[in-house]
Design a protein around this motif. Sequence first.
Motif, short mmCIF file in Angstrom:
data_model
loop_
_atom_site.label_atom_id
_atom_site.label_comp_id
_atom_site.label_asym_id
_atom_site.label_seq_id
_atom_site.Cartn_x
_atom_site.Cartn_y
_atom_site.Cartn_z
N CYS A 29 1.17 -1.05 -0.08
CA CYS A 29 0.09 -0.19 -0.37
C CYS A 29 0.80 1.62 0.12
CB CYS A 29 -0.58 0.07 1.06
SG CYS A 29 -2.23 1.98 1.18
N VAL A 31 0.09 4.24 0.90
CA VAL A 31 -0.15 5.53 2.06
C VAL A 31 0.52 4.69 3.17
CG1 VAL A 31 -2.19 6.38 3.83
CG2 VAL A 31 -2.44 6.21 0.53
N SER A 32 0.20 3.80 3.34
CA SER A 32 0.46 2.76 4.66
C SER A 32 1.40 1.92 4.43
CB SER A 32 -1.25 1.60 5.17
OG SER A 32 -0.98 0.63 4.72
N GLY A 33 1.96 1.41 3.88
CA GLY A 33 3.30 0.81 3.83
C GLY A 33 3.18 -0.54 3.47
N LYS A 34 1.15 -1.07 4.31
CA LYS A 34 0.98 -2.50 4.42
C LYS A 34 1.07 -2.93 3.21
CE LYS A 34 -0.79 -0.35 8.48
NZ LYS A 34 0.16 -1.69 9.48
N TYR A 64 -7.49 -5.43 8.52
CA TYR A 64 -8.35 -3.74 8.59
C TYR A 64 -8.99 -3.53 6.87
CZ TYR A 64 -4.37 -0.51 8.31
OH TYR A 64 -3.69 -0.26 7.98
N CYS A 66 -8.65 -1.12 3.92
CA CYS A 66 -8.32 0.17 4.08
C CYS A 66 -8.92 1.11 3.17
CB CYS A 66 -6.39 0.36 3.01
SG CYS A 66 -5.70 1.71 3.56
N TYR A 68 -7.47 3.94 1.37
CA TYR A 68 -6.97 4.53 0.18
C TYR A 68 -6.56 3.41 -0.89
CZ TYR A 68 -6.28 7.86 4.11
OH TYR A 68 -5.89 8.93 5.53
N CYS A 69 -6.48 2.73 -0.19
CA CYS A 69 -6.15 1.30 -1.15
C CYS A 69 -7.23 0.32 -1.73
CB CYS A 69 -4.74 0.33 -0.94
SG CYS A 69 -4.91 -0.49 -0.12
N HIS A 73 -5.00 -5.18 5.41
CA HIS A 73 -4.35 -5.10 5.71
C HIS A 73 -4.25 -5.70 7.38
CE1 HIS A 73 -3.23 -2.25 2.56
NE2 HIS A 73 -3.40 -0.95 3.39
N THR A 75 -2.91 -5.37 11.29
CA THR A 75 -2.48 -4.16 11.78
C THR A 75 -2.10 -4.95 13.62
OG1 THR A 75 -2.49 -1.88 12.53
CG2 THR A 75 -4.44 -3.62 12.85
#
Length: 79
Positions: A29, A31-34, A64, A66, A68-69, A73, A75
């Motif tokens: 991702c 945005v989150s880098g996950k 959860y 995301c 944004y994408c 992801h 967490t």
Amino acid sequence: MCESEMTKYRHTDPNWETGNAKRDQPRICPVSGKKMYANEGEAKTTAAHRMSDKESARMQLRTYKCLYCGAWHLTRKEA
Ligand SMILES: [Zn+2]
């Protein structure tokens, strides 16, 4: 007359296994880098694997979606 005993053996096409082997690179991702998971089930399966690992046995993970994408992801959850 019965001809149902034809051999079912077939030689495998030598080209059959080439080409479509490993094409799934993990997507990240922006945005989150996950790591992105295509669906919740996939994310949960991965979370379960990680939580069953001895080194990270105490780690609680939750999934959860995301915003944004649009992918799922993992967490870390506070114990
Ligand atoms: Zn994301």
